[in-house]
Motif scaffolding. Structure first.
Motif, PDB file in Angstrom:
ATOM      1  N   LEU A  86     -15.362  -3.422  -2.242  1.00  0.00           N
ATOM      2  CA  LEU A  86     -14.192  -2.585  -1.995  1.00  0.00           C
ATOM      3  C   LEU A  86     -12.945  -3.454  -1.935  1.00  0.00           C
ATOM      4  O   LEU A  86     -13.022  -4.636  -1.610  1.00  0.00           O
ATOM      5  N   LYS A  87     -11.802  -2.859  -2.220  1.00  0.00           N
ATOM      6  CA  LYS A  87     -10.524  -3.548  -2.082  1.00  0.00           C
ATOM      7  C   LYS A  87      -9.645  -2.779  -1.104  1.00  0.00           C
ATOM      8  O   LYS A  87      -9.536  -1.549  -1.190  1.00  0.00           O
ATOM      9  N   SER A  88      -9.029  -3.487  -0.195  1.00  0.00           N
ATOM     10  CA  SER A  88      -8.097  -2.850   0.737  1.00  0.00           C
ATOM     11  C   SER A  88      -6.778  -2.558   0.032  1.00  0.00           C
ATOM     12  O   SER A  88      -6.289  -3.365  -0.765  1.00  0.00           O
ATOM     13  N   THR A  89      -6.209  -1.401   0.331  1.00  0.00           N
ATOM     14  CA  THR A  89      -4.873  -1.070  -0.175  1.00  0.00           C
ATOM     15  C   THR A  89      -3.871  -0.982   0.971  1.00  0.00           C
ATOM     16  O   THR A  89      -2.700  -0.744   0.758  1.00  0.00           O
ATOM     17  N   GLY A  90      -4.360  -1.159   2.172  1.00  0.00           N
ATOM     18  CA  GLY A  90      -3.535  -1.100   3.371  1.00  0.00           C
ATOM     19  C   GLY A  90      -4.429  -1.264   4.582  1.00  0.00           C
ATOM     20  O   GLY A  90      -5.650  -1.430   4.461  1.00  0.00           O
TER      21      GLY A  90
END
Length: 364
Positions: free
Chosen positions: A321-325
Motif C-alpha cells: 500500500l502507499k500512503s496518500t496522507g
C-alpha cells in the motif's frame, strides 16, 4: 504468523493482479521453442532485431521502429530529437509524467531541456490546456493511460483535436504508450489508428504483456535514424539484446490479443471493490486493465484488514500500500492472466469478507 502484507500475499492461494511471479521462468518459457542456433543480434543489427523492429513498425502504423533496452532511454531521446529539430529546448507534459517524477530530472540534467507542466495532478490534459500554453514548446508528450491518476484517459475526440492543433502550430506530439495496448479496447481502435495522431510512439514490453524488459520507439524513417545515433551515445546498443527481443516477441504474441479480456475483468473487479464499505476506485469504472483502490484510513489499519482477509480466504488482493496522507492510502491494480485463474465464488467470498471487516473494524 504472518506479519506483513507482502508475506500474506506471497502465501495466498490466489492472486488477483498481474500475470504471475517475475522470476526466471518468464525467460525460460519465452525461449522454450527457440532454435539454439538462431543468430544473435550484434550492436543493433541482425535479423532477430531487424525483423522484430519491422513487425512493431507495421503494428504501430509507422515507417520505422527501433528496439531500446528501456523506455526511459527511448523517451528522453525522442524528446531530444524533436527539440533539436525545432531549435527549442522545451517540452510539455502532465505534472505526473514518468519523466517528471521517476527519472531524476534526466531531461534537464542530460539535455538541458526545460519542461512545462499542463493540467493539474487530478485530471488528464485537455485541448484547452494545450491551446492556452503561454510558452512555446518543441514537443508535447501525452501518456495513455495516465498511470498516476488511476489510468485515466482523454476521449479519442480530444486526442484528435490535440493532434490537429499541434500539427497546425508546429508542435511535435509524442505518445508515452507504455500501456498503449491496454487502452485499445476502451477506444475501440487499432494501435495504428491511435498512433496515426502522433509523430513518435513508445511502447513497453514488460508492463501489460509481461516480458523481461525493453521498449520500441517508432516514427518516420528520419526520426528513427536519429534515434539510433542517440541510442549508441546512450550505451543502449548492447552487444546483444536478443533475450529482451525474443521474450518481447513471445509475450506480445501471447498476450496482446487478451487486452479486451483484461479490460472487462478490471471493470468487474473494480465493481467488487466499490461495493465494499468506504472503498472507492479511481476511475470508478476503469478505462483500461488498471485502476487505483483508495481507502480513507491510515495505511497501517488497512494493512491489518487485508492481511486478515487474505489469511481467511486465501485471496491475495495486493502486496503493498502507499500512503496518500495521514488518514488515507491506496494501491494500484493491474489485471493480467491471474484473475481468470481465481474461481468466481472465491472472489465473491473474499469481497464479502473484506466488506465485513471494513464495517466492523474501520467504521466511518
Amino acid at each position: 504468523m504472518v506479519n506483513t502484507l507482502q508475506e500474506a500475499f506471497n502465501r495466498s492461494t490466489y492472486q488477483l493482479t498481474g500475470h504471475g511471479k517475475r522470476n526466471v521462468q518468464v525467460l525460460k518459457d519465452a525461449f522454450e521453442k527457440i532454435d539454439g542456433q538462431l543468430d544473435s543480434d550484434i550492436y543493433g543489427t541482425g535479423k532477430v532485431i531487424e525483423d522484430f523492429q519491422d513487425k512493431m513498425a507495421a503494428f504501430l502504423g509507422k515507417e520505422k521502429a527501433v528496439f531500446f533496452p528501456s523506455g526511459t532511454m527511448a523517451q528522453q531521446i525522442a524528446l531530444r530529437i524533436w527539440c533539436d529539430e525545432k531549435g527549442l529546448q522545451k517540452v510539455a507534459y502532465h505534472p505526473l509524467s514518468h519523466l517528471e517524477i521517476h527519472e531524476e530530472d534526466g531531461l534537464k540534467e542530460l539535455h538541458n531541456i526545460k519542461t512545462v507542466v499542463l493540467a493539474d495532478e487530478t485530471r488528464v490534459i485537455e485541448l484547452e490546456d494545450v491551446s492556452s500554453m503561454e510558452e512555446s514548446v518543441a514537443c508535447l508528450l501525452l501518456e495513455l493511460p495516465q498511470r498516476e491518476i488511476g489510468g485515466e484517459l482523454p476521449s479519442f475526440e480530444t486526442l484528435e483535436n490535440i493532434s490537429r492543433y499541434c500539427r497546425k502550430n508546429g508542435i511535435k506530439l509524442h505518445l508515452d504508450g507504455a500501456r498503449l495496448l491496454e487502452v485499445l479496447p476502451y477506444y475501440e481502435k487499432k494501435a495504428s489508428e491511435v498512433c496515426e495522431l502522433f509523430d513518435s510512439v513508445y511502447l513497453s514490453f514488460y508492463k501489460g504483456i509481461g516480458g523481461i524488459a525493453g521498449a520500441i520507439l517508432a516514427g518516420e524513417e528520419e526520426f528513427v535514424s536519429k534515434s539510433k545515433v542517440w541510442k549508441r551515445r546512450y550505451g543502449g546498443d548492447l552487444i546483444s539484446l536478443y533475450p529482451y527481443i525474443l521474450s518481447a516477441d513471445h509475450y506480445f504474441n501471447q498476450k496482446s490479443h487478451k487486452m479486451a479480456l483484461y479490460y472487462e475483468n478490471a471493470k468487474e473487479l473494480a465493481g467488487f471493490y466499490n461495493s465494499c464499505h468506504s472503498i472507492t476506485t479511481l476511475p470508478e469504472i476503469p478505462v483500461s486493465n488498471m485502476f487505483h483502490v483508495h481507502f480513507p484510513h491510515p495505511k497501517e489499519e488497512i494493512e491489518t484488514v487485508l492481511i486478515e482477509v487474505i489469511r481467511k480466504t486465501g485471496v491475495g488482493f495486493i502486496n503493498h500500500l502507499k500512503s496518500t496522507g495521514e488518514h488515507s492510502c491506496y494501491f494500484e491494480v493491474s489485471i493480467g492472466d491471474r484473475y481468470e485463474e481465481v474461481p468466481q465464488e472465491t472472489v465473491k467470498n473474499a469481497f464479502l469478507q473484506l466488506d465485513h471487516l471494513m464495517k466492523s473494524k474501520l467504521p466511518l
